[in-house]
Design an enzyme around this catalytic site. Sequence first.
Site, short mmCIF file in Angstrom:
data_model
loop_
_atom_site.label_atom_id
_atom_site.label_comp_id
_atom_site.label_asym_id
_atom_site.label_seq_id
_atom_site.Cartn_x
_atom_site.Cartn_y
_atom_site.Cartn_z
N SER A 1 -3.45 4.37 16.95
CA SER A 1 -5.82 4.23 17.26
C SER A 1 -5.90 5.38 15.84
O SER A 1 -4.64 6.13 14.71
CB SER A 1 -6.16 5.57 18.04
N LYS B 1 -8.92 2.75 30.67
CA LYS B 1 -10.68 2.61 30.69
C LYS B 1 -11.20 2.65 32.60
O LYS B 1 -12.41 2.64 32.91
CB LYS B 1 -11.50 2.01 30.11
N ASN C 1 -15.20 4.48 28.46
CA ASN C 1 -14.56 4.57 27.33
C ASN C 1 -14.98 5.92 26.88
O ASN C 1 -13.69 6.68 25.93
CB ASN C 1 -14.33 4.13 25.84
N ASP D 1 -18.30 1.34 24.66
CA ASP D 1 -17.60 -0.26 24.31
C ASP D 1 -18.36 -1.47 24.19
O ASP D 1 -18.56 -2.38 22.97
CB ASP D 1 -16.49 -0.92 24.88
N GLY E 1 -9.17 -11.82 27.80
CA GLY E 1 -8.73 -10.02 28.37
C GLY E 1 -10.12 -9.42 29.75
O GLY E 1 -11.27 -9.94 29.40
N GLY F 1 -9.68 -6.19 31.08
CA GLY F 1 -8.94 -4.89 30.97
C GLY F 1 -10.70 -4.32 31.14
O GLY F 1 -11.48 -4.88 30.87
N GLY F 2 -10.57 -3.14 30.69
CA GLY F 2 -11.88 -2.18 29.92
C GLY F 2 -12.13 -2.96 28.88
O GLY F 2 -13.88 -2.49 30.58
N TYR G 1 -8.17 -3.65 15.71
CA TYR G 1 -8.23 -3.02 14.56
C TYR G 1 -6.45 -2.84 13.81
O TYR G 1 -7.55 -2.33 12.27
CB TYR G 1 -10.03 -2.60 14.51
N GLY H 1 -12.15 -6.05 14.79
CA GLY H 1 -12.36 -4.94 15.78
C GLY H 1 -13.13 -3.74 15.24
O GLY H 1 -13.91 -3.18 15.91
#
Length: 412
Positions: free
Chosen positions: A145, A194, A215, A232, A268, A270-271, A358, A379
């Site tokens: 991150s 998330k 998020n 997001d 994808g 997911g969150g 990213y 990203g």
Amino acid sequence: MSPFVSQRSKKNSQNCKIIVSSYVNGSTPSSEDLGHLVAKMQSTGADILKVVTTATNITDVSHIFKLIPHCQVPIIACVMGDRGLISQLLGPKFGGYLIYGSIGSGKDLIPGQPKLADLINIYKIGRLTRDTKVFGVIANPVGHSKGPILHNQAFRETGFNGVYVPLLVDDLSDFLKVYSAPDFAGFSVGIPHKEAAVKCCDEVQPLAKSIGAVNTIVRRKSDGKLVGYNTDCEGAISAIEDGLRGESGYKSSESSSPLAGKLFVLVGAGGAGRALAFGAKQRGARVVITNRNFERAKALANAVGGEAIPMEALERFCPETGMVLANTSAVGMQPNVDSTPLPKEAMEPYSLVFDAVYTPRETRLLREAKEAGKIVVSGLEMFIRQAIGQYELFTGNLAPTELMRKIVIRDF
């Protein structure tokens, strides 16, 4: 050790200090057991104590934070292991005598021990006070991150007394229960937490509730309740819209979305995937979802009135041209930089390719999309925009948008 300390006292030496150290290997004792240990160490007559334990869970560090203020002599206290990193990053806030960092990098780093350069340049340890508010990114893994680089500089440049740290969390519910003090004021939420964050919050913003993913969590000052948001969605969708318009600005004056009527192919579920699926649907796109777990893809497709296809069918999926491809999976993220959710030869029907990853800055997916002549949206654009929203939720102030963009361009 006691005879040595006693002998030192007899000589009435004023030129040295005695440090009594204890290393608990493999675990962190309970707060009660740590209290007993420290009392025994203090009875030696030591000038300074040093306690080192090992974290099996990030919640172990809370025992150290509770211990430091009650110690009768200066104490160096840290928790080793990746889950213990915040014991060093936040030690000065809770009254730790000193912390230490590594002057090395790479393989020679000890888990849980930060780089000295990061302590000085990113976290500005010398500026922490007991009034400093703690923010951080909750994820697993979390080492990739860039949030600490961006948010800490933004806090510093605007004079906000906060620090933003990486939080390697295994169980979100346990973490939030343990770190429930007002000092822990807000969190960014990353993979894989998330969706779980929705249930862990006391209140959830309507958009985040409909998406089913949070998020951003903010501890409300008035009552301490945790409120969940999703930045997001707008961050990613606005970046994709601007890419389709050929614009780079954060806001657009156009009322209609260039996504309206387009086929939006999402990798994808997911969150982050849920945020983009609901955002694209809201803008009038037709949504198609693929995911390694096909059942999750079908569930999300049903939630947004879209279609699900198996991951293995993605390369052959070509019902029309001018489609938008959005990757929200971790495929292509460091260290697996040679991976891609879609090979270059299958990109022909797409007009724009977006990658939420990213790290690295240019993934293989984006590099090959650019080579194929497609519009690409990094990203980083999503990251910047969602971080701007988070900054405003964290601080209650308008975000220094241009400053945050400059930080990302300069330091990422």
